[in-house]
Design a protein around this motif. Sequence first.
Motif, PDB file in Angstrom:
ATOM      1  N   SER A  62       0.776  -1.329  -0.185  1.00 15.36           N
ATOM      2  CA  SER A  62       0.080   0.029   0.061  1.00 15.36           C
ATOM      3  C   SER A  62       0.802   1.057  -0.006  1.00 15.36           C
ATOM      4  O   SER A  62       0.225   2.374  -0.266  1.00 15.36           O
ATOM      5  CB  SER A  62      -0.861   0.176   1.374  1.00 15.36           C
ATOM      6  OG  SER A  62      -1.882  -1.085   1.295  1.00 15.36           O
ATOM      7  N   ALA A  63       2.274   1.259  -0.053  1.00 14.56           N
ATOM      8  CA  ALA A  63       3.013   2.337   0.072  1.00 14.56           C
ATOM      9  C   ALA A  63       2.873   3.275  -1.148  1.00 14.56           C
ATOM     10  O   ALA A  63       3.035   4.512  -0.974  1.00 14.56           O
ATOM     11  CB  ALA A  63       4.338   1.902   0.155  1.00 14.56           C
ATOM     12  N   TRP A  64       2.500   2.768  -2.243  1.00 16.37           N
ATOM     13  CA  TRP A  64       2.232   3.599  -3.380  1.00 16.37           C
ATOM     14  C   TRP A  64       1.218   4.783  -3.031  1.00 16.37           C
ATOM     15  O   TRP A  64       1.184   5.763  -3.813  1.00 16.37           O
ATOM     16  CB  TRP A  64       1.984   2.862  -4.698  1.00 16.37           C
ATOM     17  CG  TRP A  64       0.620   2.108  -4.738  1.00 16.37           C
ATOM     18  CD1 TRP A  64       0.410   0.872  -4.167  1.00 16.37           C
ATOM     19  CD2 TRP A  64      -0.299   2.522  -4.999  1.00 16.37           C
ATOM     20  NE1 TRP A  64      -0.990   0.626  -4.129  1.00 16.37           N
ATOM     21  CE2 TRP A  64      -1.485   1.761  -4.837  1.00 16.37           C
ATOM     22  CE3 TRP A  64      -0.928   3.884  -5.613  1.00 16.37           C
ATOM     23  CZ2 TRP A  64      -2.729   1.757  -5.023  1.00 16.37           C
ATOM     24  CZ3 TRP A  64      -2.309   4.174  -6.007  1.00 16.37           C
ATOM     25  CH2 TRP A  64      -3.264   2.936  -5.603  1.00 16.37           C
ATOM     26  N   VAL A  65       0.044   4.453  -2.096  1.00 14.88           N
ATOM     27  CA  VAL A  65      -0.931   5.175  -1.994  1.00 14.88           C
ATOM     28  C   VAL A  65      -0.417   6.654  -1.460  1.00 14.88           C
ATOM     29  O   VAL A  65      -1.020   7.448  -1.923  1.00 14.88           O
ATOM     30  CB  VAL A  65      -1.920   4.475  -1.103  1.00 14.88           C
ATOM     31  CG1 VAL A  65      -3.234   5.533  -0.694  1.00 14.88           C
ATOM     32  CG2 VAL A  65      -2.382   3.410  -1.603  1.00 14.88           C
ATOM     33  N   SER A  66       0.633   6.449  -0.633  1.00 10.53           N
ATOM     34  CA  SER A  66       1.058   7.916  -0.173  1.00 10.53           C
ATOM     35  C   SER A  66       1.501   8.768  -1.218  1.00 10.53           C
ATOM     36  O   SER A  66       1.237   9.716  -1.186  1.00 10.53           O
ATOM     37  CB  SER A  66       2.112   7.347   0.826  1.00 10.53           C
ATOM     38  OG  SER A  66       2.930   8.709   1.197  1.00 10.53           O
ATOM     39  N   THR A  67       2.360   8.099  -2.060  1.00 12.59           N
ATOM     40  CA  THR A  67       2.801   9.272  -3.131  1.00 12.59           C
ATOM     41  C   THR A  67       1.725   9.628  -4.084  1.00 12.59           C
ATOM     42  O   THR A  67       1.500  10.503  -4.540  1.00 12.59           O
ATOM     43  CB  THR A  67       3.701   8.370  -3.968  1.00 12.59           C
ATOM     44  OG1 THR A  67       4.901   7.662  -3.223  1.00 12.59           O
ATOM     45  CG2 THR A  67       4.482   9.260  -5.186  1.00 12.59           C
ATOM     46  N   ALA A  68       0.652   8.698  -4.302  1.00 11.03           N
ATOM     47  CA  ALA A  68      -0.286   8.923  -5.440  1.00 11.03           C
ATOM     48  C   ALA A  68      -1.351  10.067  -4.674  1.00 11.03           C
ATOM     49  O   ALA A  68      -1.499  10.961  -5.282  1.00 11.03           O
ATOM     50  CB  ALA A  68      -1.141   7.844  -5.646  1.00 11.03           C
ATOM     51  N   ALA A  69      -1.595   9.923  -3.407  1.00 10.97           N
ATOM     52  CA  ALA A  69      -2.626  10.913  -2.727  1.00 10.97           C
ATOM     53  C   ALA A  69      -1.861  12.142  -2.687  1.00 10.97           C
ATOM     54  O   ALA A  69      -2.752  13.141  -2.878  1.00 10.97           O
ATOM     55  CB  ALA A  69      -3.075  10.148  -1.323  1.00 10.97           C
ATOM     56  N   THR A  70      -0.689  12.169  -2.365  1.00 11.72           N
ATOM     57  CA  THR A  70       0.055  13.232  -2.051  1.00 11.72           C
ATOM     58  C   THR A  70       0.341  14.218  -3.291  1.00 11.72           C
ATOM     59  O   THR A  70      -0.186  15.445  -3.441  1.00 11.72           O
ATOM     60  CB  THR A  70       1.612  13.070  -1.610  1.00 11.72           C
ATOM     61  OG1 THR A  70       1.480  12.459  -0.256  1.00 11.72           O
ATOM     62  CG2 THR A  70       2.312  14.248  -1.327  1.00 11.72           C
ATOM     63  N   GLU A  71       0.446  13.423  -4.508  1.00 15.03           N
ATOM     64  CA  GLU A  71       0.589  14.226  -5.698  1.00 15.03           C
ATOM     65  C   GLU A  71      -0.589  14.685  -6.219  1.00 15.03           C
ATOM     66  O   GLU A  71      -0.735  15.832  -6.787  1.00 15.03           O
ATOM     67  CB  GLU A  71       1.298  13.227  -6.606  1.00 15.03           C
ATOM     68  CG  GLU A  71       2.670  12.810  -6.728  1.00 15.03           C
ATOM     69  CD  GLU A  71       3.234  11.928  -7.558  1.00 15.03           C
ATOM     70  OE1 GLU A  71       2.494  11.894  -8.592  1.00 15.03           O
ATOM     71  OE2 GLU A  71       4.490  11.617  -7.414  1.00 15.03           O
ATOM     72  N   ILE A  72      -1.661  14.012  -6.113  1.00 17.22           N
ATOM     73  CA  ILE A  72      -2.980  14.482  -6.549  1.00 17.22           C
ATOM     74  C   ILE A  72      -3.600  15.460  -5.936  1.00 17.22           C
ATOM     75  O   ILE A  72      -4.093  16.331  -6.193  1.00 17.22           O
ATOM     76  CB  ILE A  72      -4.228  13.167  -6.490  1.00 17.22           C
ATOM     77  CG1 ILE A  72      -3.732  12.160  -7.532  1.00 17.22           C
ATOM     78  CG2 ILE A  72      -5.477  13.627  -6.791  1.00 17.22           C
ATOM     79  CD1 ILE A  72      -4.345  10.758  -7.431  1.00 17.22           C
ATOM     80  N   LEU A  73      -3.358  15.439  -4.496  1.00 19.10           N
ATOM     81  CA  LEU A  73      -3.850  16.502  -3.429  1.00 19.10           C
ATOM     82  C   LEU A  73      -3.004  17.932  -3.796  1.00 19.10           C
ATOM     83  O   LEU A  73      -3.664  18.902  -3.965  1.00 19.10           O
ATOM     84  CB  LEU A  73      -3.525  16.064  -2.155  1.00 19.10           C
ATOM     85  CG  LEU A  73      -3.942  17.221  -1.093  1.00 19.10           C
ATOM     86  CD1 LEU A  73      -5.506  17.289  -0.940  1.00 19.10           C
ATOM     87  CD2 LEU A  73      -3.533  16.692   0.393  1.00 19.10           C
ATOM     88  N   ALA A  74      -1.560  17.722  -4.145  1.00 19.40           N
ATOM     89  CA  ALA A  74      -0.795  18.794  -4.514  1.00 19.40           C
ATOM     90  C   ALA A  74      -1.242  19.537  -5.807  1.00 19.40           C
ATOM     91  O   ALA A  74      -1.509  20.643  -5.857  1.00 19.40           O
ATOM     92  CB  ALA A  74       0.704  18.561  -4.654  1.00 19.40           C
ATOM     93  N   ALA A  75      -1.714  18.704  -6.862  1.00 22.02           N
ATOM     94  CA  ALA A  75      -2.250  19.148  -8.091  1.00 22.02           C
ATOM     95  C   ALA A  75      -3.503  19.913  -7.883  1.00 22.02           C
ATOM     96  O   ALA A  75      -3.698  20.977  -8.266  1.00 22.02           O
ATOM     97  CB  ALA A  75      -2.463  18.118  -8.885  1.00 22.02           C
ATOM     98  N   GLU A  76      -4.465  19.369  -7.055  1.00 17.86           N
ATOM     99  CA  GLU A  76      -5.642  19.936  -6.611  1.00 17.86           C
ATOM    100  C   GLU A  76      -5.590  21.143  -5.868  1.00 17.86           C
ATOM    101  O   GLU A  76      -6.284  22.265  -6.425  1.00 17.86           O
ATOM    102  CB  GLU A  76      -6.727  19.127  -6.126  1.00 17.86           C
ATOM    103  CG  GLU A  76      -7.015  17.956  -6.858  1.00 17.86           C
ATOM    104  CD  GLU A  76      -8.067  18.330  -8.015  1.00 17.86           C
ATOM    105  OE1 GLU A  76      -8.891  19.337  -7.782  1.00 17.86           O
ATOM    106  OE2 GLU A  76      -8.018  17.467  -8.810  1.00 17.86           O
ATOM    107  N   LEU A  77      -4.652  21.482  -5.012  1.00 15.69           N
ATOM    108  CA  LEU A  77      -4.414  22.589  -4.236  1.00 15.69           C
ATOM    109  C   LEU A  77      -3.858  23.700  -5.141  1.00 15.69           C
ATOM    110  O   LEU A  77      -4.242  24.939  -5.350  1.00 15.69           O
ATOM    111  CB  LEU A  77      -3.356  22.314  -3.153  1.00 15.69           C
ATOM    112  CG  LEU A  77      -3.938  22.067  -1.995  1.00 15.69           C
ATOM    113  CD1 LEU A  77      -2.805  21.629  -0.898  1.00 15.69           C
ATOM    114  CD2 LEU A  77      -4.678  22.961  -1.142  1.00 15.69           C
ATOM    115  N   GLY A  78      -2.967  23.304  -5.915  1.00 18.50           N
ATOM    116  CA  GLY A  78      -2.197  24.186  -6.936  1.00 18.50           C
ATOM    117  C   GLY A  78      -3.256  24.678  -7.986  1.00 18.50           C
ATOM    118  O   GLY A  78      -2.828  25.739  -8.766  1.00 18.50           O
ATOM    119  N   ALA A  79      -4.149  23.855  -8.541  1.00 19.39           N
ATOM    120  CA  ALA A  79      -5.208  24.098  -9.541  1.00 19.39           C
ATOM    121  C   ALA A  79      -5.529  25.715  -9.469  1.00 19.39           C
ATOM    122  O   ALA A  79      -6.045  26.208  -8.525  1.00 19.39           O
ATOM    123  CB  ALA A  79      -6.039  23.211  -9.700  1.00 19.39           C
TER     124      ALA A  79
END
Length: 189
Positions: A62-79
């Motif tokens: 499940s370790a990949w979830v941290s990277t995926a969620a972090t990247e998606i959240l950062a992209a949404e915040l910066g949109a």
Amino acid sequence: RYIAGERIEAPRAPRRRRTMLAAAAVCAIVASGVWWRVHQRQGGKPSVAVLQLRNLSGKQSSAWVSTAATEILAAELGAGGAVRVVPEESTVRAARDLNLEPADSYSRDTLRKLRAYLNADRIVTGSFLSVSDQPADPLRFQFRMQDTRSGAIETPVTESASVSELSAMATRASGRFRQALGVASASGK
């Protein structure tokens, strides 16, 4: 001084007044320079660093979830460009250089170091829990936005989402963070 044998005191008030005015002018110039430098670097936008999430399940699968969620959240915040999001490479380097493990929150001392390293007003931290390896099963996320000056946790967000719902979950969470920052949602609503 003496003039014609009489002692005459030189007026001190004007010299003292000039010295005080000069000192005040220097202080004002320094303060405006600091203000300009801070706002020039940030462009007047709130700056946020999204750090890696802590994997509460400890499952390597499940370790990949941290990277995926972090990247998606950062992209949404910066949109939309209303929030300056610190690049992922910078946050990863800061965590490595400061020897930080993912955590739900950090001490004021650690926040001070992160602020200096990343020039971020706030950080987003958190954790996730995966109880199953099935993609359809929900994951539990807990995010916290923490002020890097005061250490205050400003916006706790709890979400549940399956792997296929990560993007929608990040959109909801970033909306809460943007609202707390006083910034319109990326969609303008």
